[in-house]
Design a protein around this motif. Structure first.
Motif, PDB file in Angstrom:
ATOM      1  N   ARG A  12       0.959  -1.193   0.072  1.00  0.00           N
ATOM      2  CA  ARG A  12      -0.087   0.151   0.074  1.00  0.00           C
ATOM      3  C   ARG A  12       0.811   1.176   0.036  1.00  0.00           C
ATOM      4  O   ARG A  12       1.956   1.162   0.395  1.00  0.00           O
ATOM      5  CB  ARG A  12      -0.845   0.114   1.249  1.00  0.00           C
ATOM      6  N   LYS A  13       0.329   2.484  -0.166  1.00  0.00           N
ATOM      7  CA  LYS A  13       0.952   3.533  -0.411  1.00  0.00           C
ATOM      8  C   LYS A  13       1.495   3.971   0.911  1.00  0.00           C
ATOM      9  O   LYS A  13       2.666   4.316   0.949  1.00  0.00           O
ATOM     10  CB  LYS A  13       0.094   4.823  -0.923  1.00  0.00           C
ATOM     11  N   ASP A  14       0.944   3.744   1.993  1.00  0.00           N
ATOM     12  CA  ASP A  14       1.329   4.112   3.258  1.00  0.00           C
ATOM     13  C   ASP A  14       2.420   2.946   3.812  1.00  0.00           C
ATOM     14  O   ASP A  14       3.486   3.553   4.680  1.00  0.00           O
ATOM     15  CB  ASP A  14       0.121   4.010   4.707  1.00  0.00           C
ATOM     16  N   GLN A  15       2.275   1.698   3.101  1.00  0.00           N
ATOM     17  CA  GLN A  15       3.579   0.932   3.657  1.00  0.00           C
ATOM     18  C   GLN A  15       4.916   1.294   2.998  1.00  0.00           C
ATOM     19  O   GLN A  15       5.912   1.193   3.530  1.00  0.00           O
ATOM     20  CB  GLN A  15       2.917  -0.660   3.225  1.00  0.00           C
TER      21      GLN A  15
END
Length: 219
Positions: A12-15
């Protein structure tokens, strides 16, 4: 010694952002491992290794239970590394360092007799006969672990695959470096102290594959 994919679903983008921000300070420089304790910000009461930490549930739990112990986690699967980096951030853990790659190269880089314990939980069983040479707890890797572990240190192993359990036990019983001190069946049927059962383990139990928990001792 790496086999199969290093990534599954895209992060994911946050990961991806968290990995870019945090992994550089957590990742172990293999060329600078003459003193593993120097990787950590505070003096250590011990140093432990977990090989193949998956999503990091157990490693994060142990690091929280023993804040004065340094933990080294090794996992080539990037999705698992991302999950543990997220846990480290959420739990504000300062006593974990990571090697997102081959455990063999990490063990070769560690100085002799530096580890107070090592854990190998639910490694890939590589069930087909032609794949068994890929199993992690081979004679060669037991030699590597024996070199890195202090005398008397535990090597803990968990699996839900009977064939893998027997395969490892055969190698331990032939080893001149490790002993298995179990005296009764409950010694390998009971989970380790503080064990946080995972979704994978619960699925194995539902499917009729009861886990076994082994503790071997470095001679």
């Amino acid at each position: 010694m790496l086999h199969g994919r290093r990534a599954g679903r895209p992060l994911r983008k946050d990961q991806r952002a968290r990995m870019a921000r945090d992994l550089p300070s957590l990742e172990i420089p293999l060329a600078a491992l003459s003193d593993p304790a120097a990787l950590f910000p505070a003096p250590l009461a011990g140093l432990r290794l977990e090989v193949g930490f998956g999503g990091g549930e157990h490693l994060a739990t142990e690091a929280g239970r023993f804040p004065d112990v340094g933990f080294i986690g090794c996992e080539p699967f990037l999705n698992g590394v991302a999950k543990l980096v997220e846990r480290i951030d959420a739990l504000d853990l300062a006593n974990i360092r990571l090697h997102p790659g081959d455990a063999g190269e990490l063990l070769d880089a560690l100085p002799p007799a530096c580890l107070d314990g090592a854990d190998v939980f639910y490694p890939d069983p590589w069930p087909k006969r032609r794949q068994r040479k890929r199993r992690f707890l081979s004679e060669g890797n037991l030699d590597r672990l024996a070199r890195a572990l202090k005398p008397g240190a535990p090597l803990r192993f968990a699996t839900d695959i009977d064939d893998y359990a027997g395969w490892v036990l055969a190698r331990i019983l032939r080893s001149t470096d490790f002993t298995w001190e179990a005296g009764e069946a409950d010694d390998w049927r009971r989970p380790f102290p503080g064990w946080p059962s995972t979704r994978y383990e619960q699925k194995a139990i539902r499917e009729g594959r009861p886990p076994a928990y082994f503790t071997f001792r470095r001679g």
